[in-house]
Scaffold this active site. Sequence first.
Site, PDB file in Angstrom:
ATOM      1  N   ASP A 153       0.751  -1.409   0.045  1.00 45.09           N
ATOM      2  CA  ASP A 153      -0.039   0.093   0.112  1.00 45.09           C
ATOM      3  C   ASP A 153       0.730   1.275  -0.096  1.00 45.09           C
ATOM      4  O   ASP A 153       0.282   2.166  -0.512  1.00 45.09           O
ATOM      5  CB  ASP A 153      -1.076  -0.005   1.335  1.00 45.09           C
ATOM      6  CG  ASP A 153      -2.158  -0.963   1.105  1.00 45.09           C
ATOM      7  OD1 ASP A 153      -2.555  -1.076  -0.179  1.00 45.09           O
ATOM      8  OD2 ASP A 153      -2.378  -1.528   2.037  1.00 45.09           O
ATOM      9  N   TYR A 159     -10.033  -0.926   2.865  1.00 43.29           N
ATOM     10  CA  TYR A 159      -9.539  -1.028   3.906  1.00 43.29           C
ATOM     11  C   TYR A 159      -8.865   0.342   4.869  1.00 43.29           C
ATOM     12  O   TYR A 159      -8.581   1.123   4.203  1.00 43.29           O
ATOM     13  CB  TYR A 159      -8.290  -1.733   4.289  1.00 43.29           C
ATOM     14  CG  TYR A 159      -8.449  -3.337   4.677  1.00 43.29           C
ATOM     15  CD1 TYR A 159      -8.491  -4.222   4.018  1.00 43.29           C
ATOM     16  CD2 TYR A 159      -8.435  -3.180   6.396  1.00 43.29           C
ATOM     17  CE1 TYR A 159      -8.896  -5.468   4.745  1.00 43.29           C
ATOM     18  CE2 TYR A 159      -8.784  -4.298   6.892  1.00 43.29           C
ATOM     19  CZ  TYR A 159      -8.757  -5.542   6.223  1.00 43.29           C
ATOM     20  OH  TYR A 159      -9.029  -6.794   6.684  1.00 43.29           O
TER      21      TYR A 159
END
Length: 733
Positions: free
Chosen positions: A376, A464
């Site tokens: 990420d 998320y």
Amino acid sequence: MDARNLLRFLVFSFGITLVFLVTWFHLPSSFTTKETVNCNIYSGWCISKNRFQSSNPINKPTASTLRNQKPRHESDVPHHPLDPLTIQEFNEIRAVLSTHPLFKSSNSYTFNSIVLEEPDKELVLKWKKGQPLLPRKASVVARVKGVTHTLTVDLSTSQVTNYETKSDSSGYPTMTIEEMTSVLDVPLKSDEFNRTINNRGVNLADLACLPISSGWYGTPVEENRRLIKVQCYSTKGTVNFYMKPIEGLTVLVDMDKKEVVSITDNGLNIPVANGIDTDYRYSVQKLNGELNLINPISLEQPKGPSFTVDGHLVKWANWEFHLKADPRAGTIISQAKVRDPDTSEMRNVIYKGFTSELFVPYMDPTDGWYFKTYMDAGEYGFGLQAMPLDPLNDCPRNAYYMDGVFASADGTPFIQPNMICIFESYAGDIAWRHAECPITDLKVTEVRPKVTLVVRMAAAVANYDYIMDWEFQTDGLIRSKVGLSGILMVKGTTYENMNQVPDQEYLYGTLLSENIIGVIHDHFITYYLDMDIDGSDNSFVKVNIKKHQTSPGESPRKSYLKAVRKVAKTEKDAQIKLQLYDPSEFHVVNPLKKTRVGNPVGYKLVPGATAASLLDHDDPPQKRAAFTNNQIWVTPYNKSEQWAGGLLVYQSQGDDTLQVWSDRDRPIENKDIVLWYTVGFHHVPCQEDYPIMPTVSSSFDLKPVNFFERNPILRMPPNFKEDLPVCKAQDSS
Ligand SMILES: *[C@@H]1O[C@H](CO)[C@@H](O)[C@H](O)[C@H]1NC(C)=O
Ligand SMILES: *[C@@H]1O[C@H](CO)[C@@H](O)[C@H](O)[C@H]1NC(C)=O
């Protein structure tokens, strides 16, 4: 792209978070409407909506007064060598770059990253407030006609001083927000795609798609091509489109050419889940009065906050540190120092700490899922995905907010507002205590409440949400905490009940609702911790807790534990896998600085609940994320080794990871060293994670070990009743 455009794009691609925030702001809030009574000296404070606006005279500038004076970003100037680039500097950088042959001759380029190139560490360490600032430089990663380049812009001379073409290393730079959003338009250029969507019974007006990094698997189609996979959902009837996947449909897109490479659809028989009751917004909940169990709650600070924020310098209690937002790392803490209670000296603890990389592999090897192995920070930009914090719910009311100032794809600066919050936290915990029992007849009870300072960011990387805290304690401990929330990445299925499932193992997860599987996955968050305990030269000591057997007749005891110290000489001595039955403490010490009684001063890394990656080391995603092969690593300080998965992580092949650097096995004893630690989670989803997950947290601590001569908060006062105002008539005391 200006900030408003950016917001629009964000709403388009990662719309949920912002929609949620906007809606939340409009809710009637009992927090702000219920005024208080029965206050005397503190009345101004008690009735103010925002308790930051204290009417109490405060001598020192507080966060609240500084907040009101928060400079307009347009006129920001750097005050500290580590201060991030300002709006003015971004504009100067753009001007310098526009004259460089690389960009002059092409009108198709992207700036994937423009950040401060921090001055050399030894210069920063020598720099004192009041001295002229060190020359300001920017480090630029750009793509021009399918090639990645890195450049350094020296702002003091308006020159490009370093220029490299990165054709030799694998991997591509972090995507820009513009790239992530523009690839979502690409499938719509295809008739076949439109037909497929219609065939799946989804109206094109209800389509929401996500840009999913494709990893790297060494197949011919990946060669010399920057690829991304687009998968889509239906927004019909819910903002929680993640729960309505159009399963099995994957569009492979060439990110540079903006064209469809291939479309796969092997989910024709899988219905799109109905999404009923998946909306998580308060405004649409069918409220049941009985669920309203907790009265509004907020921390009282009658004299205002005890911390100050001067530009990027935060001071609180016995701590001071530099804090900034970074598009890739999110939050960067630098030059964290703690005051010695005996000498009043500010002592160095950390030179720089941040989230270096994340690795989130999903555990489903089938066509539409195997590639979901996100990194990420390096692929999406952890800071770029950090949305504005919700002022009453992400952080308490006594919080101060710091913005991020980043560059968009064409180099123009934009502001990521309220990206980081700073607040004092009192969770009702105890800093230390002792009470004498009747046996001694000494009537002593001494207790000190624990108040901490929290620095928080929340990144919403598509579905998320990562809540990232740095928490400073007055006893010298630093806790780094990760909270996971947000929405699961789910898989569509024909199954509606477990009684239809022949073998649960082939679900690759848990049936959460009709036609929805929560797929098993891991999260790894790797921290870069440049520890400088009372100076840069430190050693890493493994203090092994070993069972020792007594010799016959030596003692009635057969066994006891010993602490066996071993100084790590080279990097391989410090490649550590945690083990419950062969435990160790992990100390970073300054071998030349001893306490009065002769122990080396140090800090220890204290792991919390964690998980290790169990994937094969030669599994392609694990090779790229080889920095998760151990929980702890120690490397010698090297300015160009900060990103655990390499500088260019997107589609990287694992040739520039922490594992590769550490395998050089360089000496690390009594040297400037960097400690790396990975917090891990295995996540087997359960029904409570649906439709949105209650936060799951883990953390690790950096704790003083023989750093102070004794308990550093011995002389801290307790709370006295007269210090605490009563703001409510029905106060429970
Ligand atoms: C596919 O549908 C979208 C949305 O209705 C439309 O804008 C686009 O032109 C269509 N593509 C093709 C190739 O017809
Ligand atoms: C510093 O890091 C770079 C990148 O890994 C490497 O090429 C270089 O050799 C390193 N320098 C030293 C002294 O280890």
